[in-house]
Scaffold this motif. Sequence first.
Motif, PDB file in Angstrom:
ATOM      1  N   HIS A  32      70.529  17.084  22.278  1.00 20.35           N
ATOM      2  CA  HIS A  32      71.107  17.238  20.851  1.00 20.35           C
ATOM      3  C   HIS A  32      71.111  18.713  20.843  1.00 20.35           C
ATOM      4  O   HIS A  32      70.653  19.675  21.259  1.00 20.35           O
ATOM      5  CB  HIS A  32      70.211  16.874  19.792  1.00 20.35           C
ATOM      6  N   HIS A  34      72.440  21.615  18.315  1.00 21.57           N
ATOM      7  CA  HIS A  34      72.389  22.241  16.745  1.00 21.57           C
ATOM      8  C   HIS A  34      73.490  23.402  16.730  1.00 21.57           C
ATOM      9  O   HIS A  34      73.439  24.393  17.163  1.00 21.57           O
ATOM     10  CB  HIS A  34      71.149  22.827  16.342  1.00 21.57           C
ATOM     11  N   SER A  41      72.153  20.689   9.305  1.00 24.61           N
ATOM     12  CA  SER A  41      72.313  20.764  10.842  1.00 24.61           C
ATOM     13  C   SER A  41      70.563  20.827  11.171  1.00 24.61           C
ATOM     14  O   SER A  41      70.246  20.340  11.969  1.00 24.61           O
ATOM     15  CB  SER A  41      72.847  22.154  11.522  1.00 24.61           C
ATOM     16  N   ASP A  42      69.812  21.773  10.365  1.00 25.22           N
ATOM     17  CA  ASP A  42      68.482  21.841  10.442  1.00 25.22           C
ATOM     18  C   ASP A  42      67.684  20.420  10.359  1.00 25.22           C
ATOM     19  O   ASP A  42      67.103  19.779  11.470  1.00 25.22           O
ATOM     20  CB  ASP A  42      67.841  22.731   9.626  1.00 25.22           C
ATOM     21  N   GLU A  44      69.233  17.419  10.721  1.00 23.97           N
ATOM     22  CA  GLU A  44      69.536  16.387  11.965  1.00 23.97           C
ATOM     23  C   GLU A  44      69.039  16.763  13.097  1.00 23.97           C
ATOM     24  O   GLU A  44      68.703  15.738  13.831  1.00 23.97           O
ATOM     25  CB  GLU A  44      71.240  16.741  11.828  1.00 23.97           C
ATOM     26  N   TYR A  45      68.670  18.067  13.312  1.00 25.34           N
ATOM     27  CA  TYR A  45      67.984  18.434  14.455  1.00 25.34           C
ATOM     28  C   TYR A  45      66.648  17.759  14.619  1.00 25.34           C
ATOM     29  O   TYR A  45      66.282  17.098  15.607  1.00 25.34           O
ATOM     30  CB  TYR A  45      67.891  19.882  14.812  1.00 25.34           C
ATOM     31  N   GLY A  61      66.797  20.104  23.197  1.00 25.82           N
ATOM     32  CA  GLY A  61      67.499  20.598  22.138  1.00 25.82           C
ATOM     33  C   GLY A  61      67.743  22.027  22.323  1.00 25.82           C
ATOM     34  O   GLY A  61      67.348  22.748  23.051  1.00 25.82           O
ATOM     35  N   ARG A  63      70.153  25.228  20.166  1.00 24.79           N
ATOM     36  CA  ARG A  63      70.799  25.806  18.832  1.00 24.79           C
ATOM     37  C   ARG A  63      71.906  26.640  19.179  1.00 24.79           C
ATOM     38  O   ARG A  63      71.529  27.619  20.081  1.00 24.79           O
ATOM     39  CB  ARG A  63      70.102  26.439  17.851  1.00 24.79           C
TER      40      ARG A  63
END
Length: 409
Positions: A32, A34, A41-42, A44-45, A61, A63
């Motif tokens: 995923h 970000h 977005s936070d 959803e992460y 993940g 960002r």
Amino acid sequence: MTKVLVAVSGGVDSVVLLDRVIRTGMEVGVAHVHHGLRPESDEEYRFVQCLAASYGVPFHGKRLTFPDGGSQASYRTARYAFFEQAMQKFGYTQLMTAHHADDQLETVLIQLQRNVIEVTGIPERRPFAGGELVRPLLSEPKRELIAYAKRYGLEWREDASNATTEYLRNQVRHQIVPQLLASQPDLVQVVSETARHQRELWRTRYRQMENWIQDNVRLEMKAFHVKLDNLMCLNPVERYTVGRLLSMRYGVEVGTAIDRLLTSAKGSGHFDLEGPWGLRKQDGLLSLQATGQSLLAPHKQVVTTFPAHVVFGTSLFSLDVEDDTDGIPLEAIELPLIIRSVEAGDAMKLSIGTKKVARIFIDAKIPREKRPFVPLVVDATGRIIAIVGVRVSDFPDKSGAMCPRLMVK
């Protein structure tokens, strides 16, 4: 054994894909990204992270941050770079993405709008990161994915940015597709199947033209030679395919030059290409030749703040932002800027359309050996906004209004 990395945004498409792949019993990981572009977005992460944990599979993940903002293209490049890193680091052999039949319809419409010759949509699979990228949902409409999610009680997140019409794809999705579906409800399936057929057709065509090249083109390490009569026997699509294959083999775009020289009534001619290359028509032959060894071009440079003073080879110039009535509107470009040499296929947007950078160099009478040292200023979307000392791209803003503008001096 296949080890699959599933790209999960948190939307219904990728959530359905993840559930289906896990049900097959394959070894699965979740990736995923970000993007940091929306307040949601936070959350959803965290949602995707928890989703991976609920299935008991690894989560990867990342960002992304672009200090000066970024285009859709720059985020996509960074996203797939992360996927590639995760595959190689953790031994995944496949990356799966949740592109579906509605995405296929949108892509085909965009390709038609851009007058692309190979209207083939999104491929089902392609090599990627030493393995392959696979799109298992490409033949399924989104409505079927939503029905699946509801049937199995899956939870997902909606990306509010998908509802905007800021980007071309969203304009196609919200303004054009509904009108088409109103008159032809099965259009998604029809276009998906047609795109699949076109991909098979183009694969066959490329194989045929590879064989034609072997039989009709004398290939050398830094040159090729082909009889004009043999090229004239090909139809336009076959000549396009031959041009694409030769361009990829030699790393220089030759398709336009082939067409220009073939349609010229003159018995001989020459077409300057990028770098040290030229295409010559003479004595019934069309020949690609290296006209001389070019020196190593300067390295690419990235500009994120202004003012900036750039040294590129022997060129020295500055980039600055000023409130003025002339210059490049700052709001029309995406940062960061890249300073680089000309590359194969480069074209610049002008008021009359687009024009190959190679042709701009020819019109400006810049010698071939000097062209790799002429700085091009390219924004994050890939648009060439200036050829320093030669030409500046044309922008829609013709008002002459006072506003922040990029100055290239």
